[in-house]
Write a protein that holds these residues in place. Sequence first.
Motif, PDB file in Angstrom:
ATOM      1  N   PRO A 293      16.424 -24.692  41.442  1.00  7.80           N
ATOM      2  CA  PRO A 293      17.270 -24.529  40.261  1.00  7.80           C
ATOM      3  C   PRO A 293      18.666 -24.000  40.593  1.00  7.80           C
ATOM      4  N   CYS A 294      18.848 -23.512  41.803  1.00 10.00           N
ATOM      5  CA  CYS A 294      20.127 -22.916  42.177  1.00 10.00           C
ATOM      6  C   CYS A 294      20.994 -23.823  43.046  1.00 10.00           C
ATOM      7  N   THR A 295      20.567 -25.058  43.271  1.00  9.23           N
ATOM      8  CA  THR A 295      21.331 -25.972  44.133  1.00  9.23           C
ATOM      9  C   THR A 295      22.814 -25.982  43.752  1.00  9.23           C
ATOM     10  N   PRO A 296      23.717 -25.818  44.721  1.00 10.00           N
ATOM     11  CA  PRO A 296      23.521 -25.762  46.183  1.00 10.00           C
ATOM     12  C   PRO A 296      23.315 -24.350  46.724  1.00 10.00           C
ATOM     13  N   GLY A 297      22.971 -23.425  45.861  1.00  7.78           N
ATOM     14  CA  GLY A 297      22.778 -22.048  46.294  1.00  7.78           C
ATOM     15  C   GLY A 297      21.343 -21.764  46.695  1.00  7.78           C
ATOM     16  N   VAL A 298      21.058 -20.481  46.849  1.00  9.96           N
ATOM     17  CA  VAL A 298      19.732 -20.021  47.258  1.00  9.96           C
ATOM     18  C   VAL A 298      19.055 -19.345  46.072  1.00  9.96           C
ATOM     19  N   CYS A 299      17.807 -19.731  45.826  1.00 11.78           N
ATOM     20  CA  CYS A 299      17.038 -19.151  44.728  1.00 11.78           C
ATOM     21  C   CYS A 299      16.338 -17.887  45.228  1.00 11.78           C
ATOM     22  N   GLN A 300      16.492 -16.805  44.502  1.00  9.31           N
ATOM     23  CA  GLN A 300      15.899 -15.526  44.894  1.00  9.31           C
ATOM     24  C   GLN A 300      14.969 -15.064  43.768  1.00  9.31           C
ATOM     25  N   GLU A 301      13.657 -14.942  44.083  1.00  9.40           N
ATOM     26  CA  GLU A 301      12.667 -14.563  43.082  1.00  9.40           C
ATOM     27  C   GLU A 301      12.869 -13.126  42.612  1.00  9.40           C
TER      28      GLU A 301
ATOM     29  N   TYR B 203      14.374 -15.239  38.169  1.00  9.48           N
ATOM     30  CA  TYR B 203      14.968 -15.484  39.480  1.00  9.48           C
ATOM     31  C   TYR B 203      16.480 -15.277  39.366  1.00  9.48           C
ATOM     32  N   HIS B 204      17.126 -15.245  40.520  1.00  8.90           N
ATOM     33  CA  HIS B 204      18.580 -15.050  40.570  1.00  8.90           C
ATOM     34  C   HIS B 204      19.145 -16.020  41.597  1.00  8.90           C
ATOM     35  N   CYS B 205      20.322 -16.529  41.328  1.00  6.75           N
ATOM     36  CA  CYS B 205      20.950 -17.486  42.237  1.00  6.75           C
ATOM     37  C   CYS B 205      22.007 -16.803  43.112  1.00  6.75           C
ATOM     38  N   LEU B 206      21.902 -17.052  44.413  1.00  7.31           N
ATOM     39  CA  LEU B 206      22.939 -16.635  45.360  1.00  7.31           C
ATOM     40  C   LEU B 206      23.773 -17.874  45.656  1.00  7.31           C
ATOM     41  N   CYS B 207      25.004 -17.860  45.171  1.00  6.60           N
ATOM     42  CA  CYS B 207      25.829 -19.072  45.206  1.00  6.60           C
ATOM     43  C   CYS B 207      26.829 -19.055  46.373  1.00  6.60           C
ATOM     44  N   PRO B 208      27.065 -20.217  46.988  1.00  8.97           N
ATOM     45  CA  PRO B 208      28.024 -20.297  48.096  1.00  8.97           C
ATOM     46  C   PRO B 208      29.460 -20.271  47.579  1.00  8.97           C
ATOM     47  N   ALA B 209      30.401 -20.231  48.504  1.00  8.38           N
ATOM     48  CA  ALA B 209      31.822 -20.228  48.144  1.00  8.38           C
ATOM     49  C   ALA B 209      32.149 -21.456  47.308  1.00  8.38           C
ATOM     50  N   GLY B 210      32.947 -21.256  46.287  1.00  8.29           N
ATOM     51  CA  GLY B 210      33.321 -22.353  45.408  1.00  8.29           C
ATOM     52  C   GLY B 210      32.405 -22.478  44.205  1.00  8.29           C
ATOM     53  N   TYR B 211      31.357 -21.665  44.176  1.00 12.77           N
ATOM     54  CA  TYR B 211      30.408 -21.695  43.059  1.00 12.77           C
ATOM     55  C   TYR B 211      30.172 -20.262  42.586  1.00 12.77           C
ATOM     56  N   GLU B 212      29.725 -20.149  41.363  1.00 14.53           N
ATOM     57  CA  GLU B 212      29.379 -18.846  40.833  1.00 14.53           C
ATOM     58  C   GLU B 212      28.153 -18.987  39.937  1.00 14.53           C
TER      59      GLU B 212
ATOM     60  N   CYS C 213      23.906 -22.389  39.856  1.00 17.32           N
ATOM     61  CA  CYS C 213      25.213 -22.213  40.494  1.00 17.32           C
ATOM     62  C   CYS C 213      26.143 -23.283  39.930  1.00 17.32           C
ATOM     63  N   VAL C 214      27.242 -22.847  39.359  1.00 13.80           N
ATOM     64  CA  VAL C 214      28.192 -23.790  38.763  1.00 13.80           C
ATOM     65  C   VAL C 214      29.487 -23.795  39.562  1.00 13.80           C
ATOM     66  N   ASP C 215      30.069 -24.962  39.622  1.00 13.91           N
ATOM     67  CA  ASP C 215      31.315 -25.129  40.382  1.00 13.91           C
ATOM     68  C   ASP C 215      32.454 -24.369  39.700  1.00 13.91           C
ATOM     69  N   VAL C 216      33.205 -23.640  40.492  1.00  9.60           N
ATOM     70  CA  VAL C 216      34.380 -22.934  39.974  1.00  9.60           C
ATOM     71  C   VAL C 216      35.592 -23.838  40.194  1.00  9.60           C
ATOM     72  N   PRO C 217      36.296 -24.266  39.139  1.00 14.18           N
ATOM     73  CA  PRO C 217      37.459 -25.157  39.309  1.00 14.18           C
ATOM     74  C   PRO C 217      38.484 -24.543  40.265  1.00 14.18           C
ATOM     75  N   ASP C 218      39.053 -25.398  41.123  1.00 21.98           N
ATOM     76  CA  ASP C 218      40.010 -24.919  42.124  1.00 21.98           C
ATOM     77  C   ASP C 218      41.177 -24.181  41.482  1.00 21.98           C
ATOM     78  N   CYS C 219      41.658 -24.705  40.369  1.00 16.16           N
ATOM     79  CA  CYS C 219      42.811 -24.094  39.723  1.00 16.16           C
ATOM     80  C   CYS C 219      42.475 -22.711  39.185  1.00 16.16           C
ATOM     81  N   GLN C 220      41.204 -22.508  38.869  1.00 16.68           N
ATOM     82  CA  GLN C 220      40.778 -21.202  38.378  1.00 16.68           C
ATOM     83  C   GLN C 220      40.446 -20.278  39.542  1.00 16.68           C
ATOM     84  N   ARG C 221      39.958 -20.892  40.638  1.00 17.13           N
ATOM     85  CA  ARG C 221      39.532 -20.105  41.793  1.00 17.13           C
ATOM     86  C   ARG C 221      40.722 -19.459  42.490  1.00 17.13           C
ATOM     87  N   THR C 222      41.839 -20.187  42.555  1.00 15.54           N
ATOM     88  CA  THR C 222      43.024 -19.673  43.263  1.00 15.54           C
ATOM     89  C   THR C 222      44.213 -19.667  42.319  1.00 15.54           C
ATOM     90  N   PRO C 223      44.441 -18.549  41.647  1.00 12.87           N
ATOM     91  CA  PRO C 223      45.585 -18.504  40.719  1.00 12.87           C
ATOM     92  C   PRO C 223      46.896 -18.796  41.450  1.00 12.87           C
TER      93      PRO C 223
END
Length: 208
Positions: free
Chosen positions: A153-161, A166-175, A183-193
């Motif tokens: 359920p956390c793709t592309p992140g890691v699912c933690q029971e 559960y809780h999602c550990l999300c990689p860079a670019g996702y939150e 894990c949802v994609d963080v828009p580039d324009c929002q990620r880097t003001p």
Amino acid sequence: STLCPACAAGACPAEFGDGLPNACACPDDACGPNAECLWATPEGAECLCFAGFAGADCADVDECADEAVDCGPNAVCRNVDGGFDCGCAPGFFEGEGGCEDVRECAAEPNPCGAGECLEAPGGYDCACPAGFLRADSPPRCVDAAECAAEDNPCTPGVCQEQEGGYHCLCPAGYEPSPDGGACVDVPDCQRTPNVCGPPGTGQCVELA
């Protein structure tokens, strides 16, 4: 062999005369364990079934199959060799007023675990909260173990029971999503003001 009761009382059948001196001698195994031997001849034995047994082979009678047998409320009939007995049905115990309901929900710890225990006649049921599933035998609430699902359920992140979820550990670019379930994609324009320069000098446009 032993002398049969009928013969011991002088009731040996008249047709068994002097020509059959052993007519009233019953072999120990003449009638089996569920009957009494009345008399015996070389051709066979006359058998009387004990109470609770019937038929040519004196088989056990299943009294519990008789609808007239009534063990009372919340009780069950149990067939035994030569008779029957009554006992409390599962989920009931022998009390002063007969078979009384076992109050499973009063037990410690709660038999439903994280869920709500609901009393029912002869048993109980469980109402399980979100993140738990109801299991049987016995009824209980078990963790849904979402991270063990084939689809992460956390793709592309890691699912933690966690207990009840559960809780999602999300990689860079996702939150994590607002509910933490993806894990949802963080828009580039929002990620880097001001990625396109100071305000007023450029406008960041997301690409599809």
